[in-house]
Scaffold this active site. Sequence first.
Site, PDB file in Angstrom:
ATOM      1  N   MET A  26      24.071  42.518  41.501  1.00  0.00           N
ATOM      2  CA  MET A  26      25.183  41.625  41.816  1.00  0.00           C
ATOM      3  C   MET A  26      26.350  42.414  42.403  1.00  0.00           C
ATOM      4  SD  MET A  26      25.275  38.469  39.139  1.00  0.00           S
ATOM      5  CE  MET A  26      26.134  39.325  37.842  1.00  0.00           C
ATOM      6  N   GLY A  27      26.081  43.642  42.831  1.00  0.00           N
ATOM      7  CA  GLY A  27      27.137  44.439  43.433  1.00  0.00           C
ATOM      8  C   GLY A  27      28.021  45.102  42.398  1.00  0.00           C
ATOM      9  N   ASN A  28      29.210  45.557  42.839  1.00  0.00           N
ATOM     10  CA  ASN A  28      30.108  46.346  41.989  1.00  0.00           C
ATOM     11  C   ASN A  28      29.330  47.523  41.408  1.00  0.00           C
ATOM     12  OD1 ASN A  28      32.540  47.017  40.786  1.00  0.00           O
ATOM     13  ND2 ASN A  28      32.149  45.776  38.974  1.00  0.00           N
ATOM     14  N   GLY A  32      24.562  53.784  37.388  1.00  0.00           N
ATOM     15  CA  GLY A  32      23.352  53.181  36.844  1.00  0.00           C
ATOM     16  C   GLY A  32      22.557  52.455  37.906  1.00  0.00           C
ATOM     17  N   HIS A  33      23.238  51.679  38.746  1.00  0.00           N
ATOM     18  CA  HIS A  33      22.555  50.992  39.849  1.00  0.00           C
ATOM     19  C   HIS A  33      21.921  52.002  40.807  1.00  0.00           C
ATOM     20  CE1 HIS A  33      25.680  47.805  38.889  1.00  0.00           C
ATOM     21  NE2 HIS A  33      24.559  47.119  38.813  1.00  0.00           N
ATOM     22  N   GLY A 145      16.786  47.689  35.073  1.00  0.00           N
ATOM     23  CA  GLY A 145      17.243  48.615  34.046  1.00  0.00           C
ATOM     24  C   GLY A 145      16.961  48.103  32.647  1.00  0.00           C
TER      25      GLY A 145
END
Length: 280
Positions: A26-28, A32-33, A145
């Site tokens: 979802m962006g931001n 971790g992403h 994740g």
Amino acid sequence: MKVVHTIQDLRDHLRGQNRIAFVPTMGNLHEGHLALMKLARQHGDPVVTSIFVNRLQFGPNEDFDRYPRTLQNDIEKMDRDRDVYMVFAPDEREMYPEPQNYRVLPPDDLGDVLEGEFRPGFFQGVCTVVLKLLSCVQPRVAVFGKKDYQQLMIVRAMCRQFQLPVEIIAHETVRASDGLALSSRNRYLSVEERAEAPRLYALLGELRQRVLDGERDVAALEAEAAARLAAHGWRVDYVSLRRQHDLKTPGAADFETRQPLVALAAATLGATRLIDNLEI
């Protein structure tokens, strides 16, 4: 790195690719992403990520309008790491050109417990958008994740039951040096709350150790952990010990046969709701 905003452009660019690795977000974005994208690159090529804030998974009192939209900054982060070939960043009209009357409803015993109890409709929204994104991207693998443990289990079960030709790969939770799980919502924590936040993971670690040391009274373990959080100003939704494979409460036979377990927790610190888990 390519950035596309329509399903048609996405499909045109990916035509003929049969080893796509996909990371929905979802962006931001945070580290971790980016770790999910790095793992995706080990399992497929090209790597495609999506950035879409999905209204369907937000409740009426949740932070849909408040959720940060940082597309340009996210693109710069991915471009820097060079793991991603394409970013799919649709707007709401592209993903939902008409009212989404057909939705994916997870079974009650998986979708209405834990997070599902406190966020009604959340997993219905997650499953619906993930199914749509998988249909658009057609990946061979998709990476999620373990921080969102219940979401991972539900998405994996959905793909298995619908016999989708995609392998769901799990990445370990990425943490700050003090143990706090990385999350887009951590930015809402005050300085004092940020100092307190690692207690959630620490308590899960203590719960894990007590189970490994032979304690078996699940209800007592959960209640004690929740009380300790509450004593430090947390508003606790749940601290729960579950079987990994189906998220049901373990019984005596599960302990005797050493079934893999997971401790999960959700609690609010100040105005910020945090979740975490630890496998046992």
